[in-house]
Design a protein around this motif. Sequence first.
Motif, PDB file in Angstrom:
ATOM      1  N   TRP A  25     -10.488  -8.657   2.392  1.00 45.88           N
ATOM      2  CA  TRP A  25     -10.664  -9.546   1.631  1.00 45.88           C
ATOM      3  C   TRP A  25     -11.215 -10.913   1.321  1.00 45.88           C
ATOM      4  O   TRP A  25     -12.237 -11.128   0.852  1.00 45.88           O
TER       5      TRP A  25
ATOM      6  N   PRO B 241      -7.986   7.898  -4.118  1.00 50.56           N
ATOM      7  CA  PRO B 241      -9.445   6.872  -4.175  1.00 50.56           C
ATOM      8  C   PRO B 241     -10.392   6.975  -3.348  1.00 50.56           C
ATOM      9  O   PRO B 241      -9.794   6.767  -1.755  1.00 50.56           O
TER      10      PRO B 241
ATOM     11  N   ARG C 181       1.156  -1.154   0.069  1.00 45.28           N
ATOM     12  CA  ARG C 181      -0.404   0.415   0.237  1.00 45.28           C
ATOM     13  C   ARG C 181       1.032   1.307  -0.408  1.00 45.28           C
ATOM     14  O   ARG C 181       0.545   2.475  -0.680  1.00 45.28           O
TER      15      ARG C 181
ATOM     16  N   LEU D  43       2.848   1.454 -12.927  1.00 41.96           N
ATOM     17  CA  LEU D  43       1.740   2.981 -11.209  1.00 41.96           C
ATOM     18  C   LEU D  43       3.442   3.115 -10.615  1.00 41.96           C
ATOM     19  O   LEU D  43       3.664   4.527  -9.936  1.00 41.96           O
TER      20      LEU D  43
ATOM     21  N   THR E 287     -16.125   0.859  -3.355  1.00 42.48           N
ATOM     22  CA  THR E 287     -15.258   0.746  -4.647  1.00 42.48           C
ATOM     23  C   THR E 287     -14.944  -0.600  -5.076  1.00 42.48           C
ATOM     24  O   THR E 287     -15.437  -0.603  -6.216  1.00 42.48           O
TER      25      THR E 287
HETATM   26  C1  HEM Z   1      -5.706  -1.205   2.100  1.00 45.87           C
HETATM   27  C2  HEM Z   1      -9.160   1.790  -0.623  1.00 45.87           C
HETATM   28  C3  HEM Z   1      -7.334   0.336  -4.457  1.00 45.87           C
HETATM   29  C4  HEM Z   1      -3.443  -1.978  -2.558  1.00 45.87           C
HETATM   30  C5  HEM Z   1      -7.026  -0.434   1.423  1.00 45.87           C
HETATM   31  C6  HEM Z   1      -8.262   0.143   2.590  1.00 45.87           C
HETATM   32  C7  HEM Z   1      -8.391   0.827   1.744  1.00 45.87           C
HETATM   33  C8  HEM Z   1      -8.651   0.730   0.611  1.00 45.87           C
HETATM   34  C9  HEM Z   1      -9.726   1.914   2.228  1.00 45.87           C
HETATM   35  C10 HEM Z   1      -7.730  -0.092   3.747  1.00 45.87           C
HETATM   36  C11 HEM Z   1      -6.885   0.620   4.364  1.00 45.87           C
HETATM   37  C12 HEM Z   1      -6.797   0.164   6.302  1.00 45.87           C
HETATM   38  O1  HEM Z   1      -8.014   0.250   6.661  1.00 45.87           O
HETATM   39  O2  HEM Z   1      -5.695   0.235   6.213  1.00 45.87           O
HETATM   40  C13 HEM Z   1      -8.518   1.537  -2.090  1.00 45.87           C
HETATM   41  C14 HEM Z   1      -9.563   2.101  -2.674  1.00 45.87           C
HETATM   42  C15 HEM Z   1      -8.423   2.039  -4.037  1.00 45.87           C
HETATM   43  C16 HEM Z   1      -7.749   0.890  -3.927  1.00 45.87           C
HETATM   44  C17 HEM Z   1     -10.543   2.398  -2.792  1.00 45.87           C
HETATM   45  C18 HEM Z   1      -9.288   2.002  -5.723  1.00 45.87           C
HETATM   46  C19 HEM Z   1      -9.231   1.307  -6.832  1.00 45.87           C
HETATM   47  C20 HEM Z   1      -5.388  -0.586  -4.722  1.00 45.87           C
HETATM   48  C21 HEM Z   1      -4.134  -0.638  -5.175  1.00 45.87           C
HETATM   49  C22 HEM Z   1      -3.226  -1.153  -4.456  1.00 45.87           C
HETATM   50  C23 HEM Z   1      -3.934  -1.035  -3.660  1.00 45.87           C
HETATM   51  C24 HEM Z   1      -4.203   0.620  -6.866  1.00 45.87           C
HETATM   52  C25 HEM Z   1      -2.120  -1.924  -4.683  1.00 45.87           C
HETATM   53  C26 HEM Z   1      -2.433  -1.954  -6.267  1.00 45.87           C
HETATM   54  C27 HEM Z   1      -4.057  -2.052  -0.726  1.00 45.87           C
HETATM   55  C28 HEM Z   1      -3.353  -2.883   0.010  1.00 45.87           C
HETATM   56  C29 HEM Z   1      -3.928  -3.172   1.058  1.00 45.87           C
HETATM   57  C30 HEM Z   1      -5.495  -1.243   0.756  1.00 45.87           C
HETATM   58  C31 HEM Z   1      -2.616  -3.453  -0.057  1.00 45.87           C
HETATM   59  C32 HEM Z   1      -3.643  -3.854   2.687  1.00 45.87           C
HETATM   60  C33 HEM Z   1      -3.425  -2.447   3.059  1.00 45.87           C
HETATM   61  C34 HEM Z   1      -2.176  -3.229   4.483  1.00 45.87           C
HETATM   62  O3  HEM Z   1      -3.361  -4.591   5.288  1.00 45.87           O
HETATM   63  O4  HEM Z   1      -2.470  -2.164   5.498  1.00 45.87           O
HETATM   64  N1  HEM Z   1      -7.686   0.133   0.530  1.00 45.87           N
HETATM   65  N2  HEM Z   1      -7.534   1.022  -2.276  1.00 45.87           N
HETATM   66  N3  HEM Z   1      -5.424  -1.573  -2.909  1.00 45.87           N
HETATM   67  N4  HEM Z   1      -5.058  -1.654  -0.575  1.00 45.87           N
HETATM   68 FE1  HEM Z   1      -6.312  -0.224  -1.924  1.00 45.87          FE
END
Ligand code: HEM
Length: 302
Positions: free
Chosen positions: A187, A141, A43, A277, A242
């Motif tokens: 997820w 986003p 992330r 990216l 989303t």
């Molecule tokens: C986690 C939103 C796209 C990788 C999250 C979280 C949100 C989010 C709300 C939770 C954050 C938290 O509470 O710790 C979004 C939205 C996206 C998006 C709206 C639009 C499509 C992506 C993309 C990537 C990505 C493009 C990488 C290619 C991750 C990962 C986590 C994460 C790996 C887990 C982080 C953790 O375990 O601490 N994302 N995300 N996301 N996102 Fe996304």
Amino acid sequence: VIHPSKLKSPYTQEQVAAVKKDVEAILKNKDYDDGSIGPVLVRLAWHSSGTYCAETKTGGSNGAGMRYEKEGGDPANAGLQHARVFLEPIKEKHSWITYADLWTLAGVVAIKAMGGPEIEWYPGRTDFVDDARVPPRGRLPDAAQAQDHLRAIFYRMGFNDQEIVALSGAHNLGRCHADRSGFEGPWVNNPTRFSNQYFKLLIKLKWEKKHLGREAQGAHWQWIARLPHMDEEDEPLMMLPTDMSLTLDDKFKPWVEKYAEDQDLFFKDFAAVFGKLIELGVTRDESGLAKHDGKAGEYKSA
Ligand code: HEM
């Protein structure tokens, strides 16, 4: 514009290999989340890149602007200080690497170590020395929105519909934290293993709209579901608004279905789009070092 693989590298191959090895060594962490810091490193790499604007050629992974409050304090980046702190001893040990290179490389190493594809990574990013060129907040986003918003955000970076779906597959990894984003839970049921499970579950499970926390405390509604073997007391799986919007859109949905059926195709497309990216906003000169003026164009092919 010359492909980055053809440019002079500021580091030797041995230096890069040493950093990779040290990142691999800190991924497993029994005291953190699901036992791995890999997802939060992924992330970090994404959020440091996802501020890019193709039109103004501002933002992106060059500069490591998240070290400054202007970007690091963006509520969208809540929790990413953990990722940066985990990487700090590696930066101290290999002080020659820039933060911008370290953060993107760590994401690539983490994806591979968690069973994902090999992603091309090129060095040369340089760090800002002040916050003058740090991009404004609000470019990442907002998970509470839907497909129109995803298109506005990712088209601005220069991605197409297929790439948006492929990138979203990163949500195979990690979890949401109520105190960081107002969403809660993983997820998939094995969130430290990279696969196409996210797409399968998106299609197959019966998702139900729910507020897990209190709205007054910043909790958003989200989608939840349980696998057949899970009990009511087990933490449910989740999808963001989303994520679900990908299944409600005529252009996105066929890609969700393709990636659910074909993990090899997903890995191939994900590797390409994640590689793209982390190159956003990185324009190297002949020395192999990336400038901060955003002047040069993007590379096309090797
Ligand atoms: C986690 C939103 C796209 C990788 C999250 C979280 C949100 C989010 C709300 C939770 C954050 C938290 O509470 O710790 C979004 C939205 C996206 C998006 C709206 C639009 C499509 C992506 C993309 C990537 C990505 C493009 C990488 C290619 C991750 C990962 C986590 C994460 C790996 C887990 C982080 C953790 O375990 O601490 N994302 N995300 N996301 N996102 Fe996304």
